[in-house]
Design a protein around this motif. Structure first.
Motif, PDB file in Angstrom:
ATOM      1  N   LYS A 121       0.828  -1.137   0.007  1.00 55.17           N
ATOM      2  CA  LYS A 121       0.145  -0.203   0.119  1.00 55.17           C
ATOM      3  C   LYS A 121       0.835   1.157   0.090  1.00 55.17           C
ATOM      4  CE  LYS A 121      -0.794   1.395   4.725  1.00 55.17           C
ATOM      5  NZ  LYS A 121      -1.291   2.811   4.944  1.00 55.17           N
ATOM      6  N   ASP A 145       1.975   5.972   8.795  1.00 57.18           N
ATOM      7  CA  ASP A 145       2.962   4.930   8.945  1.00 57.18           C
ATOM      8  C   ASP A 145       4.345   5.127   9.189  1.00 57.18           C
ATOM      9  OD1 ASP A 145       1.102   3.146   7.814  1.00 57.18           O
ATOM     10  OD2 ASP A 145       1.363   4.024   5.754  1.00 57.18           O
ATOM     11  N   TYR A 177       6.399   3.027  12.034  1.00 55.41           N
ATOM     12  CA  TYR A 177       6.610   1.627  11.412  1.00 55.41           C
ATOM     13  C   TYR A 177       7.696   1.587  10.723  1.00 55.41           C
ATOM     14  CZ  TYR A 177       1.975   1.682  13.543  1.00 55.41           C
ATOM     15  OH  TYR A 177       0.719   1.654  14.474  1.00 55.41           O
ATOM     16  N   LYS A 223       2.877  -4.806   4.142  1.00 57.44           N
ATOM     17  CA  LYS A 223       2.387  -5.163   5.424  1.00 57.44           C
ATOM     18  C   LYS A 223       2.079  -6.587   5.454  1.00 57.44           C
ATOM     19  CE  LYS A 223      -0.014  -2.146   8.056  1.00 57.44           C
ATOM     20  NZ  LYS A 223      -0.807  -1.213   8.840  1.00 57.44           N
ATOM     21  N   GLU A 224       2.619  -7.354   6.760  1.00 57.05           N
ATOM     22  CA  GLU A 224       2.329  -8.596   6.771  1.00 57.05           C
ATOM     23  C   GLU A 224       1.754  -8.956   8.329  1.00 57.05           C
ATOM     24  OE1 GLU A 224       2.577 -10.900   4.445  1.00 57.05           O
ATOM     25  OE2 GLU A 224       3.615  -9.705   3.022  1.00 57.05           O
ATOM     26  N   GLN A 225       0.221  -8.999   8.493  1.00 55.04           N
ATOM     27  CA  GLN A 225      -0.164  -9.205   9.697  1.00 55.04           C
ATOM     28  C   GLN A 225       0.091  -8.042  10.639  1.00 55.04           C
ATOM     29  OE1 GLN A 225       1.833 -12.631  10.813  1.00 55.04           O
ATOM     30  NE2 GLN A 225       0.889 -13.769   9.383  1.00 55.04           N
ATOM     31  N   ASP A 226      -0.332  -6.774  10.069  1.00 51.73           N
ATOM     32  CA  ASP A 226      -0.403  -5.708  10.880  1.00 51.73           C
ATOM     33  C   ASP A 226       1.008  -5.083  11.212  1.00 51.73           C
ATOM     34  OD1 ASP A 226      -3.114  -5.136  10.498  1.00 51.73           O
ATOM     35  OD2 ASP A 226      -3.591  -6.167  12.398  1.00 51.73           O
ATOM     36  N   LYS A 227       2.120  -5.732  10.398  1.00 51.31           N
ATOM     37  CA  LYS A 227       3.438  -5.284  10.720  1.00 51.31           C
ATOM     38  C   LYS A 227       3.882  -4.823   9.468  1.00 51.31           C
ATOM     39  CE  LYS A 227       7.915  -6.768  12.497  1.00 51.31           C
ATOM     40  NZ  LYS A 227       8.971  -7.455  12.254  1.00 51.31           N
TER      41      LYS A 227
END
Length: 107
Positions: free
Chosen positions: A3, A9, A12, A46-50
């Motif tokens: 995204k 963001d 992160y 992003k993978e599983q909100d990370k």
């Protein structure tokens, strides 16, 4: 999931980029120009909100940083859509993505 990155963001992205030369380059682009420029495009993986990866396209240069959990097939397909002259990432990542003509610069 890929995204477009937004200002929310940034914490992160900072976490992923910490302690990395490539990450420092990515953060320099973001801190200098922000997220809303025609010549600078920033995406996150992003993978599983990370956040597991960051892709930056600055004019004809692409800079990649990802951790071991990033989906490399998705990343390879995505950057394959770009025209770019230079790719900056770790040598290991470059080989994992299938780029054979790699110049490793030291210093």
């Amino acid at each position: 999931m890929l995204k477009r990155a937004e200002i929310i963001d940034l914490p992160y992205i900072r976490e992923l980029c910490r302690n990395s030369i490539v990450g420092t380059r990515i953060l320099c682009y973001i801190l200098a120009y922000g997220f809303d420029r025609d010549f600078l495009e920033i995406w996150i993986i992003k993978e599983q909100d990370k956040v597991t990866g960051v892709i930056v396209k600055f004019y004809d240069d692409v800079t990649l940083l990802c951790d071991k959990n990033a989906d490399l097939e998705q990343l390879k397909a995505f950057i394959g859509m770009f025209y770019f002259k230079n790719l900056t990432c770790s040598a290991d990542l470059s080989f994992q993505l299938g780029f054979k003509n790699v110049t490793v610069k030291k210093g």
